[in-house]
Write an enzyme that holds these catalytic residues in place. Structure first.
Site, PDB file in Angstrom:
ATOM      1  N   LYS B 226       0.876  -1.170   0.000  1.00  0.00           N
ATOM      2  CA  LYS B 226       0.000   0.000   0.000  1.00  0.00           C
ATOM      3  C   LYS B 226       0.911   1.216   0.000  1.00  0.00           C
ATOM      4  O   LYS B 226       1.537   1.534   1.006  1.00  0.00           O
ATOM      5  CB  LYS B 226      -0.871  -0.024   1.262  1.00  0.00           C
ATOM      6  CG  LYS B 226      -1.918   1.071   1.342  1.00  0.00           C
ATOM      7  CD  LYS B 226      -2.761   0.856   2.596  1.00  0.00           C
ATOM      8  CE  LYS B 226      -3.914   1.836   2.725  1.00  0.00           C
ATOM      9  NZ  LYS B 226      -3.793   3.111   2.104  1.00  0.00           N
ATOM     10  N   ARG B 231      -4.532   7.821  -3.630  1.00  0.00           N
ATOM     11  CA  ARG B 231      -5.192   6.877  -4.527  1.00  0.00           C
ATOM     12  C   ARG B 231      -5.800   7.675  -5.675  1.00  0.00           C
ATOM     13  O   ARG B 231      -6.481   8.683  -5.457  1.00  0.00           O
ATOM     14  CB  ARG B 231      -6.282   6.151  -3.750  1.00  0.00           C
ATOM     15  CG  ARG B 231      -7.058   5.143  -4.542  1.00  0.00           C
ATOM     16  CD  ARG B 231      -6.513   3.748  -4.361  1.00  0.00           C
ATOM     17  NE  ARG B 231      -7.345   2.789  -5.079  1.00  0.00           N
ATOM     18  CZ  ARG B 231      -8.401   2.184  -4.550  1.00  0.00           C
ATOM     19  NH1 ARG B 231      -8.746   2.418  -3.292  1.00  0.00           N
ATOM     20  NH2 ARG B 231      -9.110   1.327  -5.270  1.00  0.00           N
ATOM     21  N   ARG B 246      -9.570   9.876  -5.385  1.00  0.00           N
ATOM     22  CA  ARG B 246     -10.440   8.762  -5.022  1.00  0.00           C
ATOM     23  C   ARG B 246     -11.899   9.193  -4.959  1.00  0.00           C
ATOM     24  O   ARG B 246     -12.802   8.416  -5.202  1.00  0.00           O
ATOM     25  CB  ARG B 246      -9.991   8.253  -3.650  1.00  0.00           C
ATOM     26  CG  ARG B 246     -10.490   6.902  -3.311  1.00  0.00           C
ATOM     27  CD  ARG B 246     -10.088   6.571  -1.906  1.00  0.00           C
ATOM     28  NE  ARG B 246     -11.015   7.184  -0.953  1.00  0.00           N
ATOM     29  CZ  ARG B 246     -10.970   6.996   0.352  1.00  0.00           C
ATOM     30  NH1 ARG B 246     -10.019   6.248   0.868  1.00  0.00           N
ATOM     31  NH2 ARG B 246     -11.840   7.560   1.136  1.00  0.00           N
ATOM     32  N   GLU B 271      -1.760   4.527  -7.476  1.00  0.00           N
ATOM     33  CA  GLU B 271      -1.337   5.448  -6.425  1.00  0.00           C
ATOM     34  C   GLU B 271      -0.486   6.532  -7.056  1.00  0.00           C
ATOM     35  O   GLU B 271       0.452   6.234  -7.805  1.00  0.00           O
ATOM     36  CB  GLU B 271      -0.524   4.681  -5.365  1.00  0.00           C
ATOM     37  CG  GLU B 271      -0.367   5.412  -4.066  1.00  0.00           C
ATOM     38  CD  GLU B 271      -1.545   5.201  -3.111  1.00  0.00           C
ATOM     39  OE1 GLU B 271      -2.330   4.262  -3.340  1.00  0.00           O
ATOM     40  OE2 GLU B 271      -1.674   5.990  -2.158  1.00  0.00           O
ATOM     41  N   LYS B 393      -7.183  -3.680   3.996  1.00  0.00           N
ATOM     42  CA  LYS B 393      -5.903  -2.978   4.138  1.00  0.00           C
ATOM     43  C   LYS B 393      -5.317  -3.311   5.502  1.00  0.00           C
ATOM     44  O   LYS B 393      -6.011  -3.257   6.520  1.00  0.00           O
ATOM     45  CB  LYS B 393      -6.081  -1.473   3.935  1.00  0.00           C
ATOM     46  CG  LYS B 393      -7.137  -0.807   4.788  1.00  0.00           C
ATOM     47  CD  LYS B 393      -7.275   0.669   4.433  1.00  0.00           C
ATOM     48  CE  LYS B 393      -8.457   1.281   5.173  1.00  0.00           C
ATOM     49  NZ  LYS B 393      -8.778   2.629   4.697  1.00  0.00           N
TER      50      LYS B 393
END
Lengths: 338, 525
Positions: B226, B231, B246, B271, B393
């Site tokens: 991550k 994002r 996002r 990302e 996550k």
């Protein structure tokens, strides 16, 4: 004007209709009476069987057409602008702009003048002369469309809606519901003015009055009775009929018709839906709210009596501009005729 | 607007389906763009305005003609919007009526305060049918007896296409549907659902802890790092190239380097990072690039942006969202292998055998550019929103540092009476003296009970006041958790923490034993 004379003492409502005592006559009475003054030819104003009837020559012609010539009624034609004395009252007829022959009754007695406007509108109508404001002491007004929601749009704009629909659905027949007297002929004239010069087809119930209008010098162009013409003829055609015929078996002869209705009530959606119209057209022979308010100012009467319709709103409005206004309840009025 | 109003008016009286279709078709053919597209959006429920309240309309009406007349009018008509549209009169100097596009565009940008004045101007300019249609748009439901499906059918009909073809591409289209209408009316290429670089709602993950993993079968899951950026979605189609946050915010203007590098058609999930050579820069570097109106050449050179791709939603006109993660991943890797790009790369999968193995890998990863791990089921379709189960996550454990509370400020909303915003500092040597330097601010991480305790402590230990801010005696140690730390010229201390929060209140620890700036600096990558 006599300050002490109460107008209600010589003109007042009775169960038979609005009565003028010093002239001994009724105005637009609801039943047959010895002597009547008729403002115009619509059924809730002009009724058969009076012993004597005074009206414009056009209105008398309409009444004869509707009431089998009225051989038993003594007919007294009075042209616009001429006057006659009945009893102690001077009677004159002034244009009301409502339909062919429609008039306001102007009554003068002992220096006091009352105008009974009957039904009226203020915008131009190709089938009759325009309303003429007469200064008076008491003005009796109709209130059919006396709410601020009633504002009749331009009639040519509404006719444009009809022609646009004809262009969108060229294979369908447009059935236009119109009152036989006045609305029918006005709509034909408006269609002609908008460039529709094709034949306009008519329901049988509209033929007689159209013929009368033509005789009175109103040019309606190419009109014809639907009669037994074959179905194919009516694709893309405009057919006029009484509103009641729209839901009638008669209308089923047309392939997939578009029902249209011409009336001031079409302004309000709920009313338009009730009429079954797919194409509501706001074309009215009555004054809208703005015209009613303007007319009160134009005639300048200190007293206004408000009849048939939404009296309370017009009374409220008149009082707010300093007019002594009240509702006057008359027998036999059909408020739905819009 | 008038043409659209006439359409709604005609539809509202038309009971027959085929005639409704004809009316909509005629309108769509004859009305220019973008109005016809906005109309299609209105008919399919694709427009969203802050609704006008009935009280506003009633107030307008009563101001116009007085409460009595308005009441009688409303009573007769029975519909508030219709009543107002009928009693209002077209103003003589109102100017031309607005177009539908103008209405939509203005309303979407207007504030609540501005709306009434704008609305009045339009009511003046429109006729009664126009006003009715405008108020129907503004008060929500049109209620003209047209379903979204019927409107789409009409759209399909004007291009002699089947409604299913329109439905298939519909969810990727956005008003005013220019590519759709061009396809239907002008033989333009059939739009994919990412036509015009439309934003597609992203798929989000739920947080998970180590212990919860034991209930899951590791064989079902794929792991990826991550990355510590933001994002984003890269959407490119028909020559339109967009970069979205996002939440769907178009951030293309701030990242011309990314937009210029788009030489493909598709929608990708990834990302956004600042990357120098092969190294991902700390989040703080990316922050320099965010929220900027103008990007200087210097900024572009020193903070070059990069997108690390996680997923592919659309590729060359094909919707891949219904495919499994494994299938999409294969497509993504194949696409990338075909032509490697400098500004885009694919985030690698983290290969692991079981949860213990993955936990070890997670512990060993010390790069500052990584926030933790993502776990995604190999069979998961790409679903909008935050579905429970397919994606998790697993964030890295935060860094911890002991700081001393220096200032407190009252909060907002339900915390408005509490001192709930805390500024804390670390020790440093200056001119031979030991002093506290502020290093950050935290607003959360504590329970309600802890908040009440902290509030009382602040009130009892105030040494100075500056407006809403209280300075307190340097006596309370707070354990601060944070996800990253970077050098900063904006902060006096020269460091900036990422996502700092209060982890524990250390009443057990003397203030003198709190951490120093030097120990913070050593945490930097």
């Amino acid at each position: 004007m006599t300050d002490t004379l109460d107008p209600r003492s010589w003109l007042y409502p009775t169960p038979r209709g609005l009565y003028c005592k010093p002239g001994d006559f009724y105005i637009d009475p609801a039943v047959a009476v010895p002597r009547a003054v008729i403002t115009h030819g619509h059924g809730d104003h002009a009724r058969p069987g009076h012993r004597a009837a005074l009206a414009t020559p056009e209105t008398l012609a309409i009444m004869r057409a509707r009431f089998e010539d009225m051989p038993d009624t003594q007919q007294q034609p009075l042209k616009y602008g001429e006057s006659v004395q009945i009893g102690e009252v001077d009677v004159e007829l002034a244009p009301a702009g409502h339909i062919l022959g429609s008039a306001q009754a102007v009554l003068a007695y002992r220096g006091q003048r009352i105008v009974v406007s009957g039904d009226f509108k203020r915008r131009p109508d190709p089938t009759c002369p325009p309303f003429e404001p007469i200064p008076c002491d008491v003005f009796i007004t109709e209130a059919t469309f006396a709410l601020p929601v009633f504002h009749h749009p331009s009639d040519m704009g509404e006719i444009g809606k009809l022609l646009r629909s004809v262009a969108t659905f060229p294979e369908r027949t447009h059935l236009v519901g119109v009152y036989a007297l006045g609305k029918c002929q006005r709509v034909i004239r408006l269609l002609r003015a908008a460039g529709w010069d094709k034949r306009i087809w008519l329901h049988g119930g509209l033929m007689a009055l159209c013929k009368l209008y033509q005789e009175q010098g109103v040019d309606l162009g190419d009109i014809a009775h639907v009669g037994d013409a074959i179905l194919e003829t009516f694709r893309g055609a405009i057919v006029l009929c009484p509103p009641s015929a729209l839901a009638d078996r008669w209308s089923r002869r047309f392939a997939d018709p578009v029902p249209a209705v011409c009336s001031g009530w079409m302004r309000v959606r709920a009313r338009a839906r009730q009429s079954g119209a797919e194409l509501p057209l706001v074309i009215s022979d009555h004054a809208d709210w703005g015209e009613l308010c303007q007319t009160l100012k134009d005639v300048g009467a200190p007293k206004v009596w408000v009849t048939h319709g939404r009296e309370e709103a017009l009374v409220h409005m008149a009082r707010s501009i300093g007019i002594d206004a009240e509702a006057l309840h008359l027998a036999g009025r059909d408020e739905e005729d819009g | 607007m008038q043409a659209f109003a006439a359409l709604l008016d005609a539809l509202s009286y038309q009971p027959a389906r085929n005639a409704k279709l004809r009316l909509i078709e005629t309108y769509l053919r004859e009305t220019p763009d973008p109005d016809r597209g906005w109309a299609l959006a209105a008919l399919t429920g694709g427009l969203d305005f802050p609704a006008a309240k009935p009280a506003l309309l009633r107030g307008f009406g009563e101001d116009k003609i007085g409460p009595e007349l308005f009441h009688w009018s409303y009573d007769y008509v029975g519909d508030l919007a219709e009543t107002l549209s009928l009693i209002w009169e077209t103003g003589p100097d109102a100017g031309p009526p607005p177009t539908l596009g103008e209405v939509v565009d203005t309303l979407q940008r207007a504030t609540k305060m501005q709306t009434p004045a704008i609305l009045k101007r339009w009511l003046d300019a429109l006729d009664a049918t126009g006003r009715w249609a405008l108020l129907k748009l503004l008060t929500g439901a049109l209620r003209v007896g047209v379903s979204a499906r019927l409107a789409k059918q009409a759209a399909a009909n004007i291009g002699n296409k089947s409604v299913d073809e329109v439905e298939e591409i519909w969810h990727g289209l956005t008003p005013p549907y220019r590519p759709l209408l061009d396809w239907l009316l002008h033989d333009a290429p059939k739009p994919s659902t990412n036509a015009g670089g439309a934003f597609l709602p992203p798929m989000l993950a739920n947080p998970i802890e180590r212990a919860e993993l034991e209930a899951l079968d590791p064989a079902h899951f794929r792991a990826e790092w991550k990355w510590d950026g933001i994002r984003v979605q890269v959407a490119a189609s028909g020559g339109v190239k967009r970069l979205y946050s996002r939440a769907g915010e178009d951030i293309s203007a701030a990242f011309p380097d990314i937009i210029e590098a788009i030489d493909f058609e598709g929608v990708f999930d990834g990302e956004l990072l600042v990357r120098r050579d092969e190294t991902v820069a700390p989040f703080n570097d990316l922050q320099q690039r965010l929220n900027r109106k103008a990007v200087t050449p210097k900024m572009l050179k020193e903070h070059p942006a990069h997108v690390r791709l996680y997923d592919v939603l659309w590729l060359e006109g094909e919707d891949l969202r219904a495919l499994s993660f494994d299938q999409r991943r294969a497509r993504l890797e194949a696409w990338n292998a075909e032509k490697p790009r400098a500004r885009f790369d694919v985030s690698p999968l983290v290969i692991f055998t079981d949860w213990a193995h993955l936990a070890t890998l997670r512990e060993q990863m010390t790069s500052d550019g990584i926030e933790g791990l993502m776990l995604k089921r190999g069979d998961s379709a790409y679903l909008a929103g935050r579905p429970k189960g397919p994606w998790f996550k697993w964030k890295r454990d935060p860094m911890l540092v002991d700081c001393v509370l220096m200032y407190a400020q009252r909060g907002h909303g339900k915390r408005s009476s509490f001192y709930s915003d805390y500024t804390f500092g670390c020790w440093r040597e200056a001119d031979g003296k030991r002093e506290l330097a502020p290093v950050g601010k935290a607003y959360f991480g504590f329970t309600d009970e802890e908040l009440r305790w902290l509030d009382k402590w602040v009130r009892d230990h105030t040494t100075n006041r500056f407006g809403p801010v209280r300075e307190v005696a340097p006596e309370l140690v707070l354990e601060i958790a944070f996800d990253g730390i970077a050098r900063s010229t904006r902060h006096k201390s020269g460091v900036a923490m990422r996502f700092p929060r209060i982890n524990r209140i250390r009443t057990d620890k003397p203030a003198a034993e709190a951490d120093t700036i030097d120990s913070l600096v050593r945490l930097m990558p």
